[in-house]
Design a protein around this motif. Sequence first.
Motif, PDB file in Angstrom:
ATOM      1  N   ILE A 292     -46.791  28.508  15.901  1.00  0.00           N
ATOM      2  CA  ILE A 292     -45.749  27.489  15.711  1.00  0.00           C
ATOM      3  C   ILE A 292     -44.471  28.155  15.190  1.00  0.00           C
ATOM      4  CG2 ILE A 292     -45.123  25.403  14.398  1.00  0.00           C
ATOM      5  CD1 ILE A 292     -48.131  24.605  14.568  1.00  0.00           C
ATOM      6  N   LEU A 293     -44.642  29.118  14.285  1.00  0.00           N
ATOM      7  CA  LEU A 293     -43.489  29.885  13.793  1.00  0.00           C
ATOM      8  C   LEU A 293     -42.786  30.600  14.946  1.00  0.00           C
ATOM      9  CD1 LEU A 293     -44.887  31.448  10.508  1.00  0.00           C
ATOM     10  CD2 LEU A 293     -42.601  30.454  10.733  1.00  0.00           C
ATOM     11  N   ALA A 294     -43.582  31.207  15.809  1.00  0.00           N
ATOM     12  CA  ALA A 294     -43.008  31.955  16.940  1.00  0.00           C
ATOM     13  C   ALA A 294     -42.253  31.020  17.884  1.00  0.00           C
ATOM     14  CB  ALA A 294     -44.114  32.689  17.693  1.00  0.00           C
ATOM     15  N   ALA A 295     -42.803  29.829  18.090  1.00  0.00           N
ATOM     16  CA  ALA A 295     -42.228  28.921  19.088  1.00  0.00           C
ATOM     17  C   ALA A 295     -41.113  28.053  18.522  1.00  0.00           C
ATOM     18  CB  ALA A 295     -43.331  28.035  19.672  1.00  0.00           C
ATOM     19  N   GLU A 296     -41.247  27.630  17.237  1.00  0.00           N
ATOM     20  CA  GLU A 296     -40.339  26.593  16.721  1.00  0.00           C
ATOM     21  C   GLU A 296     -39.479  27.062  15.547  1.00  0.00           C
ATOM     22  OE1 GLU A 296     -40.422  23.415  17.977  1.00  0.00           O
ATOM     23  OE2 GLU A 296     -42.157  23.652  19.282  1.00  0.00           O
ATOM     24  N   GLY A 297     -39.818  28.203  14.977  1.00  0.00           N
ATOM     25  CA  GLY A 297     -39.044  28.703  13.841  1.00  0.00           C
ATOM     26  C   GLY A 297     -39.587  28.216  12.507  1.00  0.00           C
ATOM     27  N   ARG A 298     -39.006  28.746  11.403  1.00  0.00           N
ATOM     28  CA  ARG A 298     -39.541  28.553  10.063  1.00  0.00           C
ATOM     29  C   ARG A 298     -39.441  27.110   9.573  1.00  0.00           C
ATOM     30  NH1 ARG A 298     -38.401  28.318   4.825  1.00  0.00           N
ATOM     31  NH2 ARG A 298     -39.857  29.332   3.394  1.00  0.00           N
ATOM     32  N   ASP A 299     -38.289  26.465   9.748  1.00  0.00           N
ATOM     33  CA  ASP A 299     -38.113  25.114   9.209  1.00  0.00           C
ATOM     34  C   ASP A 299     -39.114  24.146   9.825  1.00  0.00           C
ATOM     35  OD1 ASP A 299     -36.092  26.149   7.729  1.00  0.00           O
ATOM     36  OD2 ASP A 299     -34.449  25.259   8.895  1.00  0.00           O
ATOM     37  N   ALA A 300     -39.243  24.222  11.149  1.00  0.00           N
ATOM     38  CA  ALA A 300     -40.166  23.333  11.850  1.00  0.00           C
ATOM     39  C   ALA A 300     -41.607  23.624  11.427  1.00  0.00           C
ATOM     40  CB  ALA A 300     -40.023  23.497  13.359  1.00  0.00           C
ATOM     41  N   ALA A 301     -41.926  24.898  11.235  1.00  0.00           N
ATOM     42  CA  ALA A 301     -43.294  25.278  10.854  1.00  0.00           C
ATOM     43  C   ALA A 301     -43.625  24.749   9.458  1.00  0.00           C
ATOM     44  CB  ALA A 301     -43.457  26.798  10.913  1.00  0.00           C
ATOM     45  N   LEU A 302     -42.656  24.838   8.542  1.00  0.00           N
ATOM     46  CA  LEU A 302     -42.884  24.339   7.179  1.00  0.00           C
ATOM     47  C   LEU A 302     -43.030  22.815   7.189  1.00  0.00           C
ATOM     48  CD1 LEU A 302     -43.106  24.762   4.119  1.00  0.00           C
ATOM     49  CD2 LEU A 302     -40.603  24.784   3.990  1.00  0.00           C
ATOM     50  N   ALA A 303     -42.164  22.148   7.949  1.00  0.00           N
ATOM     51  CA  ALA A 303     -42.246  20.682   8.043  1.00  0.00           C
ATOM     52  C   ALA A 303     -43.606  20.274   8.624  1.00  0.00           C
ATOM     53  CB  ALA A 303     -41.103  20.146   8.905  1.00  0.00           C
ATOM     54  N   TRP A 304     -44.057  21.021   9.587  1.00  0.00           N
ATOM     55  CA  TRP A 304     -45.352  20.712  10.217  1.00  0.00           C
ATOM     56  C   TRP A 304     -46.489  20.883   9.204  1.00  0.00           C
ATOM     57  CZ3 TRP A 304     -49.777  23.752  11.245  1.00  0.00           C
ATOM     58  CH2 TRP A 304     -50.729  23.125  12.053  1.00  0.00           C
ATOM     59  N   ALA A 305     -46.490  21.994   8.497  1.00  0.00           N
ATOM     60  CA  ALA A 305     -47.566  22.246   7.529  1.00  0.00           C
ATOM     61  C   ALA A 305     -47.569  21.171   6.436  1.00  0.00           C
ATOM     62  CB  ALA A 305     -47.419  23.637   6.922  1.00  0.00           C
ATOM     63  N   LYS A 306     -46.377  20.754   5.998  1.00  0.00           N
ATOM     64  CA  LYS A 306     -46.282  19.690   4.989  1.00  0.00           C
ATOM     65  C   LYS A 306     -46.804  18.369   5.554  1.00  0.00           C
ATOM     66  CE  LYS A 306     -42.470  21.240   2.025  1.00  0.00           C
ATOM     67  NZ  LYS A 306     -41.006  21.192   1.843  1.00  0.00           N
TER      68      LYS A 306
ATOM     69  N   VAL B 200     -48.984  32.558   5.988  1.00  0.00           N
ATOM     70  CA  VAL B 200     -49.722  32.420   4.727  1.00  0.00           C
ATOM     71  C   VAL B 200     -48.801  31.848   3.641  1.00  0.00           C
ATOM     72  CG1 VAL B 200     -50.936  33.710   2.912  1.00  0.00           C
ATOM     73  CG2 VAL B 200     -51.348  34.264   5.321  1.00  0.00           C
ATOM     74  N   LYS B 201     -47.558  32.350   3.602  1.00  0.00           N
ATOM     75  CA  LYS B 201     -46.594  31.857   2.594  1.00  0.00           C
ATOM     76  C   LYS B 201     -46.263  30.384   2.818  1.00  0.00           C
ATOM     77  CE  LYS B 201     -44.316  36.262   1.780  1.00  0.00           C
ATOM     78  NZ  LYS B 201     -43.272  37.090   2.376  1.00  0.00           N
ATOM     79  N   ILE B 202     -46.089  30.012   4.076  1.00  0.00           N
ATOM     80  CA  ILE B 202     -45.732  28.622   4.385  1.00  0.00           C
ATOM     81  C   ILE B 202     -46.872  27.667   4.021  1.00  0.00           C
ATOM     82  CG2 ILE B 202     -45.340  27.060   6.354  1.00  0.00           C
ATOM     83  CD1 ILE B 202     -43.330  29.044   7.392  1.00  0.00           C
ATOM     84  N   PHE B 203     -48.099  28.086   4.288  1.00  0.00           N
ATOM     85  CA  PHE B 203     -49.239  27.250   3.880  1.00  0.00           C
ATOM     86  C   PHE B 203     -49.201  26.996   2.370  1.00  0.00           C
ATOM     87  CE2 PHE B 203     -51.952  28.452   7.766  1.00  0.00           C
ATOM     88  CZ  PHE B 203     -51.934  27.161   8.258  1.00  0.00           C
ATOM     89  N   ASP B 204     -48.889  28.028   1.607  1.00  0.00           N
ATOM     90  CA  ASP B 204     -48.812  27.892   0.139  1.00  0.00           C
ATOM     91  C   ASP B 204     -47.701  26.924  -0.248  1.00  0.00           C
ATOM     92  OD1 ASP B 204     -50.913  29.471  -0.424  1.00  0.00           O
ATOM     93  OD2 ASP B 204     -49.748  31.263  -0.943  1.00  0.00           O
ATOM     94  N   LEU B 205     -46.527  27.106   0.363  1.00  0.00           N
ATOM     95  CA  LEU B 205     -45.395  26.233   0.069  1.00  0.00           C
ATOM     96  C   LEU B 205     -45.714  24.776   0.373  1.00  0.00           C
ATOM     97  CD1 LEU B 205     -42.266  28.189   1.422  1.00  0.00           C
ATOM     98  CD2 LEU B 205     -42.681  27.445  -0.930  1.00  0.00           C
ATOM     99  N   ALA B 206     -46.484  24.573   1.451  1.00  0.00           N
ATOM    100  CA  ALA B 206     -46.807  23.211   1.866  1.00  0.00           C
ATOM    101  C   ALA B 206     -47.932  22.607   1.031  1.00  0.00           C
ATOM    102  CB  ALA B 206     -47.205  23.202   3.341  1.00  0.00           C
ATOM    103  N   GLY B 207     -48.588  23.424   0.231  1.00  0.00           N
ATOM    104  CA  GLY B 207     -49.693  22.929  -0.595  1.00  0.00           C
ATOM    105  C   GLY B 207     -50.984  22.730   0.183  1.00  0.00           C
TER     106      GLY B 207
END
Length: 338
Positions: free
Chosen positions: A171-185, A329-336
Amino acid sequence: MKYATLHLSAILWLSLCALTQAKEVRLYTQRHYPADKEFFAQFTKDTGIEVKVIKAGANELLTRLESEKAAPQADLFITTDAGALDRADAAGLLDKLNNKTVADRIPAGLQGKNGTWVPITMRARVIVYSKERAGKNLPKTYEDLADSQWKGRVLIRSSSNAYNQSLLASILAAEGRDAALAWAKGVTANMARPPQGNDRDQVRSVALGLGELAVVNTYYLGLLENADDPKDRAARAAVGVIFPNQSGRGAHVNVSGAGIVKGAKNRPHAVALLEFLTSKKIQASYQKMTSEFAVAEGIKPEPLQAKWGTFKPDLTSLHELAGHQEEAVKIFDLAGWK
Ligand SMILES: [Fe+2]
């Protein structure tokens, strides 16, 4: 006369070496399936080449290969993650395969971009839904799993799991960081319970009514369908299968793949094993025994795989996983996401 004696003893010594030198291939592998053991035994029977196996996690094996760089102790490296193979390639741990027999069998899009690894099997990470309770407005994409209509209804395992990390990397590769973080949240907010259990447990939990959607690797659906326990077979029968993102980038796939270790002492034997594992016969056997997808062309899916339907795989992200795994891994942590 003296020279002749010397010469003779040298020949004798050399032929003794040839006799005693083991015909073997030393394998570092992350895979742990009984089917693999059977295939290696068959290979040894066919060729006389012993397969010496060391099993460990991908990171542990990578560290080991790195520390043995000066005197490689493995000939072949097998993982269940294209990202780990690309990391090995980037670290200069793999050699070019340069084998036409193997390369010609497998679609180019599934092979390592630098010619240092080839896939052996493929799996897709799919969404399954309760046939009874999920309703008609089913998700079509991974992104839909973050939609608030699924609040309290999504079952998915922990973020420490490599399959989820690889999905988020795609998802990071396809959509970028913001979208990936929003998705994980969004997915975290929709979870039916804190992440627990393995992929099969998520499907079992849908069948038990604990949630309506789950995320699972395809071959686990095969393992449930073929299980001895009737409850597992019923759990599989209770869910429908969705290959996500079919009108976009395709469903997230990953491969089990293999690369020849740079400086491998038994390179020809390692190549022979790769030729064996990518042969039509063994590729078809993988599908039968592990329900993974064959990667060699022209292998028909097993009937239980055919029932899942055909799908478009995301082959672009497959080659960009290595660069995004750490951030995942970092984004999963940020998203809780536990
Ligand atoms: Fe697995």
